[in-house]
Design an enzyme around this catalytic site. Structure first.
Site, PDB file in Angstrom:
ATOM      1  N   CYS A  93     -10.621 -39.313 -12.262  1.00 17.77           N
ATOM      2  CA  CYS A  93      -9.342 -39.138 -11.588  1.00 17.77           C
ATOM      3  C   CYS A  93      -8.232 -39.659 -12.500  1.00 17.77           C
ATOM      4  O   CYS A  93      -8.324 -40.752 -13.049  1.00 17.77           O
ATOM      5  CB  CYS A  93      -9.235 -39.853 -10.241  1.00 17.77           C
ATOM      6  SG  CYS A  93     -10.372 -39.231  -9.021  1.00 17.77           S
TER       7      CYS A  93
ATOM      8  N   ARG B  86      -9.567 -36.226 -16.969  1.00 17.54           N
ATOM      9  CA  ARG B  86     -10.213 -37.234 -16.122  1.00 17.54           C
ATOM     10  C   ARG B  86     -10.728 -36.643 -14.806  1.00 17.54           C
ATOM     11  O   ARG B  86     -11.370 -37.330 -14.019  1.00 17.54           O
ATOM     12  CB  ARG B  86      -9.227 -38.368 -15.819  1.00 17.54           C
ATOM     13  CG  ARG B  86      -8.763 -39.116 -17.061  1.00 17.54           C
ATOM     14  CD  ARG B  86      -7.869 -40.270 -16.677  1.00 17.54           C
ATOM     15  NE  ARG B  86      -8.588 -41.266 -15.931  1.00 17.54           N
ATOM     16  CZ  ARG B  86      -9.170 -42.340 -16.450  1.00 17.54           C
ATOM     17  NH1 ARG B  86      -9.108 -42.546 -17.741  1.00 17.54           N
ATOM     18  NH2 ARG B  86      -9.805 -43.191 -15.688  1.00 17.54           N
TER      19      ARG B  86
ATOM     20  N   TRP C 151     -11.338 -35.993  -9.455  1.00 16.16           N
ATOM     21  CA  TRP C 151     -12.752 -35.697  -9.653  1.00 16.16           C
ATOM     22  C   TRP C 151     -13.418 -36.150  -8.360  1.00 16.16           C
ATOM     23  O   TRP C 151     -13.494 -37.340  -8.071  1.00 16.16           O
ATOM     24  CB  TRP C 151     -13.300 -36.462 -10.862  1.00 16.16           C
ATOM     25  CG  TRP C 151     -14.699 -36.045 -11.209  1.00 16.16           C
ATOM     26  CD1 TRP C 151     -15.057 -34.961 -11.948  1.00 16.16           C
ATOM     27  CD2 TRP C 151     -15.919 -36.706 -10.840  1.00 16.16           C
ATOM     28  NE1 TRP C 151     -16.436 -34.896 -12.054  1.00 16.16           N
ATOM     29  CE2 TRP C 151     -16.985 -35.945 -11.390  1.00 16.16           C
ATOM     30  CE3 TRP C 151     -16.220 -37.846 -10.098  1.00 16.16           C
ATOM     31  CZ2 TRP C 151     -18.317 -36.294 -11.219  1.00 16.16           C
ATOM     32  CZ3 TRP C 151     -17.562 -38.199  -9.927  1.00 16.16           C
ATOM     33  CH2 TRP C 151     -18.591 -37.424 -10.490  1.00 16.16           C
TER      34      TRP C 151
ATOM     35  N   ASN D 180      -7.805 -44.051  -7.697  1.00 12.06           N
ATOM     36  CA  ASN D 180      -8.927 -43.762  -8.592  1.00 12.06           C
ATOM     37  C   ASN D 180      -9.976 -44.834  -8.335  1.00 12.06           C
ATOM     38  O   ASN D 180      -9.672 -46.016  -8.403  1.00 12.06           O
ATOM     39  CB  ASN D 180      -8.448 -43.810 -10.054  1.00 12.06           C
ATOM     40  CG  ASN D 180      -9.600 -43.732 -11.035  1.00 12.06           C
ATOM     41  OD1 ASN D 180     -10.652 -43.163 -10.728  1.00 12.06           O
ATOM     42  ND2 ASN D 180      -9.403 -44.304 -12.207  1.00 12.06           N
ATOM     43  N   GLY D 181     -11.197 -44.407  -8.015  1.00 11.43           N
ATOM     44  CA  GLY D 181     -12.263 -45.380  -7.756  1.00 11.43           C
ATOM     45  C   GLY D 181     -13.031 -44.998  -6.501  1.00 11.43           C
ATOM     46  O   GLY D 181     -12.947 -43.855  -6.039  1.00 11.43           O
TER      47      GLY D 181
ATOM     48  N   GLU E 198     -28.824 -35.363 -28.529  1.00  9.05           N
ATOM     49  CA  GLU E 198     -27.372 -35.245 -28.400  1.00  9.05           C
ATOM     50  C   GLU E 198     -26.955 -33.770 -28.413  1.00  9.05           C
ATOM     51  O   GLU E 198     -26.093 -33.344 -27.642  1.00  9.05           O
ATOM     52  CB  GLU E 198     -26.699 -36.038 -29.536  1.00  9.05           C
ATOM     53  CG  GLU E 198     -25.212 -35.841 -29.705  1.00  9.05           C
ATOM     54  CD  GLU E 198     -24.381 -36.105 -28.458  1.00  9.05           C
ATOM     55  OE1 GLU E 198     -24.902 -36.662 -27.480  1.00  9.05           O
ATOM     56  OE2 GLU E 198     -23.199 -35.720 -28.457  1.00  9.05           O
TER      57      GLU E 198
ATOM     58  N   LYS F 197     -24.879 -31.675 -25.508  1.00 12.38           N
ATOM     59  CA  LYS F 197     -23.600 -31.005 -25.809  1.00 12.38           C
ATOM     60  C   LYS F 197     -23.631 -29.541 -25.395  1.00 12.38           C
ATOM     61  O   LYS F 197     -22.698 -29.039 -24.792  1.00 12.38           O
ATOM     62  CB  LYS F 197     -23.351 -31.149 -27.311  1.00 12.38           C
ATOM     63  CG  LYS F 197     -21.937 -31.186 -27.726  1.00 12.38           C
ATOM     64  CD  LYS F 197     -21.405 -32.573 -27.963  1.00 12.38           C
ATOM     65  CE  LYS F 197     -21.397 -33.404 -26.706  1.00 12.38           C
ATOM     66  NZ  LYS F 197     -21.071 -34.782 -26.932  1.00 12.38           N
TER      67      LYS F 197
ATOM     68  N   GLU G  24     -23.623 -29.207 -21.493  1.00 18.50           N
ATOM     69  CA  GLU G  24     -22.410 -29.567 -20.755  1.00 18.50           C
ATOM     70  C   GLU G  24     -21.267 -28.585 -20.954  1.00 18.50           C
ATOM     71  O   GLU G  24     -20.466 -28.396 -20.054  1.00 18.50           O
ATOM     72  CB  GLU G  24     -21.965 -31.010 -21.041  1.00 18.50           C
ATOM     73  CG  GLU G  24     -21.422 -31.279 -22.415  1.00 18.50           C
ATOM     74  CD  GLU G  24     -20.835 -32.685 -22.539  1.00 18.50           C
ATOM     75  OE1 GLU G  24     -20.894 -33.238 -23.636  1.00 18.50           O
ATOM     76  OE2 GLU G  24     -20.302 -33.230 -21.547  1.00 18.50           O
TER      77      GLU G  24
ATOM     78  N   HIS H 113     -47.719 -29.859 -26.370  1.00 23.46           N
ATOM     79  CA  HIS H 113     -48.394 -30.532 -25.253  1.00 23.46           C
ATOM     80  C   HIS H 113     -47.869 -30.048 -23.906  1.00 23.46           C
ATOM     81  O   HIS H 113     -48.010 -30.747 -22.902  1.00 23.46           O
ATOM     82  CB  HIS H 113     -48.244 -32.051 -25.395  1.00 23.46           C
ATOM     83  CG  HIS H 113     -48.927 -32.570 -26.618  1.00 23.46           C
ATOM     84  ND1 HIS H 113     -50.300 -32.655 -26.720  1.00 23.46           N
ATOM     85  CD2 HIS H 113     -48.435 -32.951 -27.822  1.00 23.46           C
ATOM     86  CE1 HIS H 113     -50.613 -33.107 -27.931  1.00 23.46           C
ATOM     87  NE2 HIS H 113     -49.496 -33.295 -28.617  1.00 23.46           N
TER      88      HIS H 113
ATOM     89  N   LYS I 101     -13.853 -36.989 -17.963  1.00 25.97           N
ATOM     90  CA  LYS I 101     -13.938 -38.015 -18.997  1.00 25.97           C
ATOM     91  C   LYS I 101     -13.838 -39.376 -18.309  1.00 25.97           C
ATOM     92  O   LYS I 101     -13.188 -39.494 -17.279  1.00 25.97           O
ATOM     93  CB  LYS I 101     -12.738 -37.820 -19.928  1.00 25.97           C
ATOM     94  CG  LYS I 101     -12.854 -38.497 -21.248  1.00 25.97           C
ATOM     95  CD  LYS I 101     -13.301 -37.534 -22.293  1.00 25.97           C
ATOM     96  CE  LYS I 101     -13.413 -38.196 -23.639  1.00 25.97           C
ATOM     97  NZ  LYS I 101     -14.440 -37.537 -24.446  1.00 25.97           N
TER      98      LYS I 101
HETATM   99  C1  F6R Z   1     -20.814 -36.209 -23.362  1.00 27.24           C
HETATM  100  C2  F6R Z   1     -20.021 -37.393 -23.076  1.00 27.24           C
HETATM  101  C3  F6R Z   1     -20.603 -38.412 -22.184  1.00 27.24           C
HETATM  102  C4  F6R Z   1     -20.095 -39.817 -22.558  1.00 27.24           C
HETATM  103  C5  F6R Z   1     -20.544 -40.828 -21.498  1.00 27.24           C
HETATM  104  C6  F6R Z   1     -20.131 -42.229 -21.853  1.00 27.24           C
HETATM  105  O1  F6R Z   1     -20.178 -35.374 -24.280  1.00 27.24           O
HETATM  106  O2  F6R Z   1     -18.914 -37.524 -23.505  1.00 27.24           O
HETATM  107  O3  F6R Z   1     -21.987 -38.360 -22.168  1.00 27.24           O
HETATM  108  O4  F6R Z   1     -20.582 -40.168 -23.811  1.00 27.24           O
HETATM  109  O5  F6R Z   1     -20.004 -40.467 -20.269  1.00 27.24           O
HETATM  110  O6  F6R Z   1     -18.751 -42.344 -21.942  1.00 27.24           O
HETATM  111  P1  F6R Z   1     -18.079 -43.566 -22.673  1.00 27.24           P
HETATM  112  O7  F6R Z   1     -18.397 -43.435 -24.129  1.00 27.24           O
HETATM  113  O8  F6R Z   1     -16.619 -43.434 -22.396  1.00 27.24           O
HETATM  114  O9  F6R Z   1     -18.679 -44.790 -22.092  1.00 27.24           O
END
Ligand code: F6R
Length: 604
Positions: free
Chosen positions: A2, A27, A74, A98-99, A477, A481, A484, A500, A599
């Site tokens: 948010c 966010r 969010w 937010n929260g 990783e 990527k 998502e 396996h 984010k």
């Molecule tokens: C994926 C991504 C997330 C963050 C995770 C941790 O592309 O960005 O998996 O890495 O949410 O976020 P931070 O680094 O802000 O703690």
């Protein structure tokens, strides 16, 4: 999660708020809303969808208000609907949040609020509660309400009968504030403040802020005035804009060389790793016998790369922990364990709580954080800031490679302090680390080739990434990527483990991205590739080979520069990021704002 913004000043608030929401949209983008306070009247407009939708909704609004609040959501409590969108109004009170208010159901019953609320949100309950307590003294009402709230909150509150004033308070959820000649501004993230001031402060928890056009008054819960510690941003507004790129993610991929330079260079003294300016004392490393690394998602994956290096070079055991799991464990750590916590935002709640648990068990904590003054940075014993600048795309790219670089710096310093690596070896290692930005630049030159690979992947509902050792870590990783941002089901597999069970999923044309950059297991990975190729897979091989013409091995070869095995991670990461990026772009998706995500994950 948010995005929230509040502004009161001497210019129209509507554009400030909506402009701020555009920069905060990463966010959360389930819905957005704005509330403007003018002449004893608060006008609220809100709607599901991205800020663009709110903008359309407000296009006809000619409101002269110079005070207002805005929110981009969010969803946690309650579906994605107009009525659940913020701001929420109850009586005289309009607020954004937010929260998560954990005891909101209990509060409804205890204070008889059921008839006052129309949404399914926890937030509206706070508005109802403050309104219930409000008898003309906003500070008194807010304090009384906050005392009975449990959970995390960043709140911006306006009262219909109090002109040009915004009240703010927070617990856990982030809020930063600044003043400028145009007025006072508060937001959940710096990106929304930077247009007004480079000097800001992090709102202290459980302190009440009163924002007016003349400034911000900060008081503790007893009413004592508090002077917050001012910080300055070391990047400018251009860093938070796309700068000609179609998406932030692509821009951020290309920013990696500079991000690594800015992170590594200040920590090199006479060719040796040096944390003097970070205040990280060598004693932190002296007596440790193991390392615990904590993070979520991509940040945790960066920690895994660090584990490979530390274990291989220093022979010190490293345990990588998923923060959300670790925080509910009875962890086996003590004062001889060094805990390294990784977080771009510095606000991820699981990481923050896991870190507190590590500290409570006697472990010293170094955090690797990108956002200055964030909660994790403040609460860790030591902080090693990465200097990636703002990362706006939801999918993390540059923050990941700088986290890996920071792990490499820590490994190098640890090796010196514990006398496990000679100075001359360390200097050679540091020279290679300093050179990684050049390697990334060279790798980026092959970006066009990757577009062709993406055109194949985009057609498939599934994709597999395989590798061994460090390359398996990179696969984890890479599959995150791709999932998502392209919504393609992707799995990462240790190449030798495929047979396996999972090899049953390999059929004609299924993309398998095979990473083979580690000399010691190269031939083994090639054998595993032959196994999937024999079952019809479309193999994309990432390796250091000059040329691979053998169609029995791969359909497409992507070469990374010739590197020492421990430094391939940087080049491989860039290739894998570009594969995900171009696949998402080729599918016509909103690369920067993938569905259901946001984010900075400030909820559990
Ligand atoms: C994926 C991504 C997330 C963050 C995770 C941790 O592309 O960005 O998996 O890495 O949410 O976020 P931070 O680094 O802000 O703690």
């Amino acid at each position: 999660m948010c995005g929230i913004i509040g502004f009161t000043g001497n210019i129209p608030a509507k554009d400030v708020i909506i402009g701020g929401l555009e920069t905060l949209e990463y966010r959360g983008y389930d819905s957005a809303g704005v509330a403007l306070l003018c002449d004893g009247e608060i006008t609220v407009r809100k709607r599901t969808g991205k800020v663009e939708e709110l903008k359309k909704l407000c296009a006809d609004m000619d409101n002269p208000a110079t005070c207002g609040i805005g929110h981009t959501r969010w969803a946690t409590h309650g579906g994605v609907t107009d009525v659940n969108a913020h701001p929420h109004r109850c009586g005289q009170v309009v607020l954004i949040h937010n929260g998560i208010i954990e005891n909101y159901r209990q509060l409804i019953t205890e204070y008889g609020l059921a008839d006052d609320i129309i949404s399914e949100t926890d937030t509206e309950v706070v508005a109802a509660l403050i309104d219930k307590f409000y008898e003309g003294d906003p500070v008194k009402a807010i304090k009384k309400a906050v005392k009975v709230l449990s959970g995390a909150f960043g709140l911006c509150i306006m009262f219909q009968d109090i002109p040009d004033t915004i009240y703010c308070i927070r617990n856990v959820s982030p809020l930063v504030a600044a003043t400028s000649d145009r007025g006072s501004v508060i937001a959940s993230d710096l990106t929304a403040l930077i247009a007004y001031s480079k000097d800001y402060f992090v709102v202290p928890e459980y302190h009440l802020l009163t924002l007016t056009k003349d400034g911000i008054d900060v008081r503790d819960m007893k009413g004592n005035e508090v002077k917050p510690q001012m910080l300055s941003v070391n990047w400018d507004i251009a860093s938070a804009q796309k700068g000609g790129y179609p998406f932030f993610m692509l821009k951020e991929i290309y920013e990696q060389p500079d991000a690594i330079r800015n992170t590594v260079a200040p920590r090199v003294m006479d060719g040796m790793p040096d944390f003097t300016d970070d205040g990280i004392d060598d004693s932190v490393f002296e007596n440790i016998d193991k390392v615990t690394v904590i993070g979520c998602g991509t940040a945790m994956h960066a920690g895994m790369v660090g584990k490979h290096l530390i274990e291989a070079k220093l022979r010190i055991p490293v345990q990588v922990e998923i923060a959300s799991e670790f925080r509910y464990k009875n962890p086996i750590i003590d004062e001889k364990t060094l805990t390294i916590v990784l977080s771009q935002s510095g606000e991820t709640i699981d990481t923050l709580e896991a870190m507190k648990l590590a500290k409570a068990n006697g472990s010293k904590v170094i955090s690797i954080v990108n956002v200055k003054g964030s909660s994790i940075a403040r609460e860790s014993d030591y902080v090693l800031y990465t200097h990636a600048g703002p990362e706006i795309a939801v999918a993390s790219t540059k923050a990941y490679t700088v986290q890996v670089a920071a792990m490499y710096l820590i490994a190098a310093r640890m090796g010196v302090v514990k006398k496990l690596v000679s100075d001359s070896e360390t200097k050679k290692f540091m020279t290679k680390l300093i050179n990684t930005p050049n390697i990334i630049e060279e790798t980026l030159e092959g970006a066009n080739d990757i577009k062709r690979v993406a055109n194949h992947i985009k057609l498939s509902p599934d994709a597999f990434y395989i590798g061994r050792g460090l390359d398996y870590t990179m696969s984890l990783e890479a599959s995150l990527k791709l999932k998502e941002i392209s919504y393609i089901h992707a799995e990462a597999y240790a190449a030798g483990e495929l047979k396996h069970g999972t090899i049953a999923l390999i059929t004609e044309n299924v993309p398998v991205i095979a990473i083979a950059t580690q000399e010691d297991v190269y031939e083994k990975v090639i054998s595993n590739i032959r196994e999937v190729k024999a079952r019809g897979a479309y193999v994309i091989l990432i390796s250091m080979d000059e040329k691979v013409d053998d169609v029995k091995i791969c359909d497409k070869h992507i070469r990374i520069p010739k590197l020492d095995p421990e430094f391939t991670a940087f080049a491989t990461a860039v290739i894998l990021q570009l594969i995900a990026y171009y696949t998402s772009e080729a599918k016509g998706l909103d690369v920067d704002k993938p569905r259901n995500l946001a984010k900075s994950v400030t909820v559990e």
